[in-house]
Design a protein around this motif. Structure first.
Motif, mmCIF file in Angstrom:
data_model
loop_
_atom_site.group_PDB
_atom_site.id
_atom_site.type_symbol
_atom_site.label_atom_id
_atom_site.label_comp_id
_atom_site.label_asym_id
_atom_site.label_seq_id
_atom_site.Cartn_x
_atom_site.Cartn_y
_atom_site.Cartn_z
ATOM 1 N N GLU A 97 0.922 9.805 -14.582
ATOM 2 C CA GLU A 97 0.113 10.535 -15.570
ATOM 3 C C GLU A 97 -1.315 10.006 -15.610
ATOM 4 O O GLU A 97 -2.268 10.771 -15.721
ATOM 5 C CB GLU A 97 0.765 10.428 -16.955
ATOM 6 N N LEU A 98 -1.445 8.684 -15.508
ATOM 7 C CA LEU A 98 -2.790 8.096 -15.489
ATOM 8 C C LEU A 98 -3.591 8.630 -14.310
ATOM 9 O O LEU A 98 -4.762 8.987 -14.439
ATOM 10 C CB LEU A 98 -2.699 6.564 -15.368
ATOM 11 N N LEU A 99 -2.939 8.699 -13.148
ATOM 12 C CA LEU A 99 -3.619 9.199 -11.948
ATOM 13 C C LEU A 99 -4.047 10.647 -12.140
ATOM 14 O O LEU A 99 -5.185 11.018 -11.843
ATOM 15 C CB LEU A 99 -2.706 9.074 -10.724
ATOM 16 N N ALA A 100 -3.134 11.454 -12.651
ATOM 17 C CA ALA A 100 -3.442 12.878 -12.839
ATOM 18 C C ALA A 100 -4.588 13.051 -13.834
ATOM 19 O O ALA A 100 -5.529 13.821 -13.605
ATOM 20 C CB ALA A 100 -2.198 13.626 -13.304
ATOM 21 N N ALA A 101 -4.532 12.304 -14.938
ATOM 22 C CA ALA A 101 -5.535 12.473 -15.993
ATOM 23 C C ALA A 101 -6.904 11.965 -15.571
ATOM 24 O O ALA A 101 -7.930 12.392 -16.099
ATOM 25 C CB ALA A 101 -5.074 11.737 -17.256
ATOM 26 N N SER A 102 -6.934 11.037 -14.614
ATOM 27 C CA SER A 102 -8.207 10.415 -14.224
ATOM 28 C C SER A 102 -9.075 11.346 -13.386
ATOM 29 O O SER A 102 -10.273 11.105 -13.220
ATOM 30 C CB SER A 102 -7.943 9.147 -13.415
ATOM 31 N N GLY A 103 -8.453 12.367 -12.799
ATOM 32 C CA GLY A 103 -9.211 13.246 -11.901
ATOM 33 C C GLY A 103 -9.508 12.604 -10.562
ATOM 34 O O GLY A 103 -10.322 13.110 -9.782
ATOM 35 N N ALA A 104 -8.868 11.474 -10.277
ATOM 36 C CA ALA A 104 -9.089 10.801 -8.986
ATOM 37 C C ALA A 104 -8.606 11.678 -7.845
ATOM 38 O O ALA A 104 -7.710 12.508 -8.024
ATOM 39 C CB ALA A 104 -8.335 9.475 -8.965
ATOM 40 N N ARG A 105 -9.232 11.480 -6.677
ATOM 41 C CA ARG A 105 -8.673 12.094 -5.474
ATOM 42 C C ARG A 105 -7.651 11.099 -4.931
ATOM 43 O O ARG A 105 -7.997 9.989 -4.513
ATOM 44 C CB ARG A 105 -9.775 12.351 -4.454
ATOM 45 N N THR A 106 -6.386 11.473 -4.969
ATOM 46 C CA THR A 106 -5.320 10.565 -4.554
ATOM 47 C C THR A 106 -4.805 10.985 -3.190
ATOM 48 O O THR A 106 -4.432 12.142 -2.987
ATOM 49 C CB THR A 106 -4.179 10.569 -5.601
ATOM 50 N N VAL A 107 -4.821 10.028 -2.264
ATOM 51 C CA VAL A 107 -4.412 10.334 -0.889
ATOM 52 C C VAL A 107 -3.177 9.520 -0.538
ATOM 53 O O VAL A 107 -3.171 8.287 -0.687
ATOM 54 C CB VAL A 107 -5.558 10.034 0.103
ATOM 55 N N TRP A 108 -2.149 10.209 -0.088
ATOM 56 C CA TRP A 108 -0.893 9.570 0.335
ATOM 57 C C TRP A 108 -0.991 9.244 1.818
ATOM 58 O O TRP A 108 -1.133 10.152 2.645
ATOM 59 C CB TRP A 108 0.256 10.543 0.060
ATOM 60 N N LEU A 109 -0.957 7.958 2.120
ATOM 61 C CA LEU A 109 -0.882 7.541 3.522
ATOM 62 C C LEU A 109 0.592 7.434 3.869
ATOM 63 O O LEU A 109 1.329 6.679 3.215
ATOM 64 C CB LEU A 109 -1.578 6.190 3.738
ATOM 65 N N CYS A 110 1.037 8.204 4.838
ATOM 66 C CA CYS A 110 2.462 8.160 5.169
ATOM 67 C C CYS A 110 2.661 7.825 6.643
ATOM 68 O O CYS A 110 1.741 7.953 7.458
ATOM 69 C CB CYS A 110 3.146 9.468 4.799
ATOM 70 N N ALA A 111 3.869 7.361 6.949
ATOM 71 C CA ALA A 111 4.168 6.917 8.315
ATOM 72 C C ALA A 111 5.665 6.930 8.529
ATOM 73 O O ALA A 111 6.444 6.934 7.565
ATOM 74 C CB ALA A 111 3.654 5.495 8.519
ATOM 75 N N ARG A 112 6.051 6.921 9.797
ATOM 76 C CA ARG A 112 7.472 6.773 10.106
ATOM 77 C C ARG A 112 7.895 5.342 9.747
ATOM 78 O O ARG A 112 7.072 4.412 9.801
ATOM 79 C CB ARG A 112 7.715 7.045 11.591
ATOM 80 N N ILE A 113 9.185 5.180 9.401
ATOM 81 C CA ILE A 113 9.683 3.851 9.029
ATOM 82 C C ILE A 113 9.439 2.855 10.175
ATOM 83 O O ILE A 113 9.076 1.704 9.947
ATOM 84 C CB ILE A 113 11.198 3.908 8.689
ATOM 85 N N GLU A 114 9.598 3.309 11.411
ATOM 86 C CA GLU A 114 9.407 2.426 12.577
ATOM 87 C C GLU A 114 7.976 1.872 12.602
ATOM 88 O O GLU A 114 7.755 0.711 12.925
ATOM 89 C CB GLU A 114 9.666 3.188 13.890
ATOM 90 N N THR A 115 7.022 2.729 12.265
ATOM 91 C CA THR A 115 5.614 2.285 12.242
ATOM 92 C C THR A 115 5.430 1.216 11.166
ATOM 93 O O THR A 115 4.798 0.179 11.391
ATOM 94 C CB THR A 115 4.687 3.485 11.924
ATOM 95 N N LEU A 116 5.999 1.454 9.986
ATOM 96 C CA LEU A 116 5.843 0.511 8.876
ATOM 97 C C LEU A 116 6.471 -0.825 9.222
ATOM 98 O O LEU A 116 5.874 -1.886 9.012
ATOM 99 C CB LEU A 116 6.503 1.061 7.600
ATOM 100 N N SER A 117 7.680 -0.784 9.764
ATOM 101 C CA SER A 117 8.364 -2.058 9.987
ATOM 102 C C SER A 117 7.696 -2.845 11.109
ATOM 103 O O SER A 117 7.625 -4.066 11.055
ATOM 104 C CB SER A 117 9.872 -1.881 10.171
ATOM 105 N N LYS A 118 7.150 -2.131 12.114
ATOM 106 C CA LYS A 118 6.418 -2.846 13.166
ATOM 107 C C LYS A 118 5.186 -3.534 12.562
ATOM 108 O O LYS A 118 4.914 -4.695 12.819
ATOM 109 C CB LYS A 118 5.984 -1.837 14.244
ATOM 110 N N ARG A 119 4.469 -2.827 11.720
ATOM 111 C CA ARG A 119 3.262 -3.415 11.117
ATOM 112 C C ARG A 119 3.609 -4.582 10.203
ATOM 113 O O ARG A 119 2.903 -5.583 10.164
ATOM 114 C CB ARG A 119 2.526 -2.369 10.294
ATOM 115 N N LEU A 120 4.702 -4.432 9.447
ATOM 116 C CA LEU A 120 5.056 -5.479 8.480
ATOM 117 C C LEU A 120 5.505 -6.758 9.175
ATOM 118 O O LEU A 120 5.373 -7.850 8.627
ATOM 119 C CB LEU A 120 6.136 -4.963 7.521
ATOM 120 N N THR A 121 6.017 -6.621 10.396
ATOM 121 C CA THR A 121 6.420 -7.802 11.165
ATOM 122 C C THR A 121 5.212 -8.727 11.378
ATOM 123 O O THR A 121 5.345 -9.938 11.418
ATOM 124 C CB THR A 121 6.964 -7.362 12.552
ATOM 125 N N PHE A 122 4.021 -8.131 11.518
ATOM 126 C CA PHE A 122 2.826 -8.928 11.803
ATOM 127 C C PHE A 122 2.003 -9.217 10.539
ATOM 128 O O PHE A 122 0.966 -9.869 10.618
ATOM 129 C CB PHE A 122 1.944 -8.204 12.832
#
Ligand code: S3P
Length: 173
Positions: A97-122
């Protein structure tokens, strides 16, 4: 679109751990000459404690309360910022609700789980929620949270196969 000052409101990056919100946010802020702030880093500086310490000593609920207070404070700033958030910020309805009320431009960065887990390893950032079986945890969190990311986001940028500079340009498009 004027890429020197593309949006008058805050730009908020949301998405799962490891997707690159902090790296992208920092570079994006430099690119458009705006202040950058990361909710986790801000909370750690403000409280003088690390995120793992807060989780361990006080529990996740306390961390979430602090996180909401930080989000509220940052969104209230008059000068438009680039704000990178912790991956769980969307779980609380109050935060959405805070995000919606703020009028911010909210961007969802998404990725495949494989991409996330490879990055998190490092990654050198300690993440209390990933202490055991990170892939399974990421899969579960994705199932639980994707609908919330979708709900708050004005745009979605897939980071698979893209470097930080490319993601920044995609966020600005
Ligand atoms: C969390 C993500 C972390 C941090 C905390 C909890 C989550 O931030 O806020 O460990 O619930 O997904 P990053 O998304 O920056 O790793």
């Amino acid at each position: 679109m004027d890429h020197d000052q593309p949006f008058e409101s805050h730009i908020v990056l949301v998405g799962l751990m490891g997707v690159g919100k902090t790296s992208v946010g920092r570079r994006l802020a430099r690119r458009i000459s705006r202040p950058f702030v990361d909710t986790d880093e801000y909370l750690e500086r403000q409280s003088g404690r690390s995120i793992p310490d807060i989780f361990e000593a006080d529990g996740e609920a306390t961390f979430r309360d602090l996180e909401t207070a930080v989000l509220r404070e940052l969104l209230a700033r008059a000068e438009p910022q680039v704000i990178a958030t912790g991956g769980g910020i969307v779980v609380r309805e109050e935060n959405r609700e805070l995000l919606a009320a703020s009028g911010a431009r909210t961007v969802w960065l998404c990725a495949r789980i494989e991409t996330l887990s490879k990055r998190l390893t490092f990654s050198r950032t300690p993440r209390p929620l990933l202490s055991s079986d990170p892939d399974a945890v990421l899969r579960r969190l994705s199932l639980e949270r994707d609908r919330f990311y979708r709900e708050v986001a004005n745009a979605c940028v897939c980071v698979d196969g893209r470097n930080v500079a490319e993601v920044v340009e995609a966020v600005l498009r």
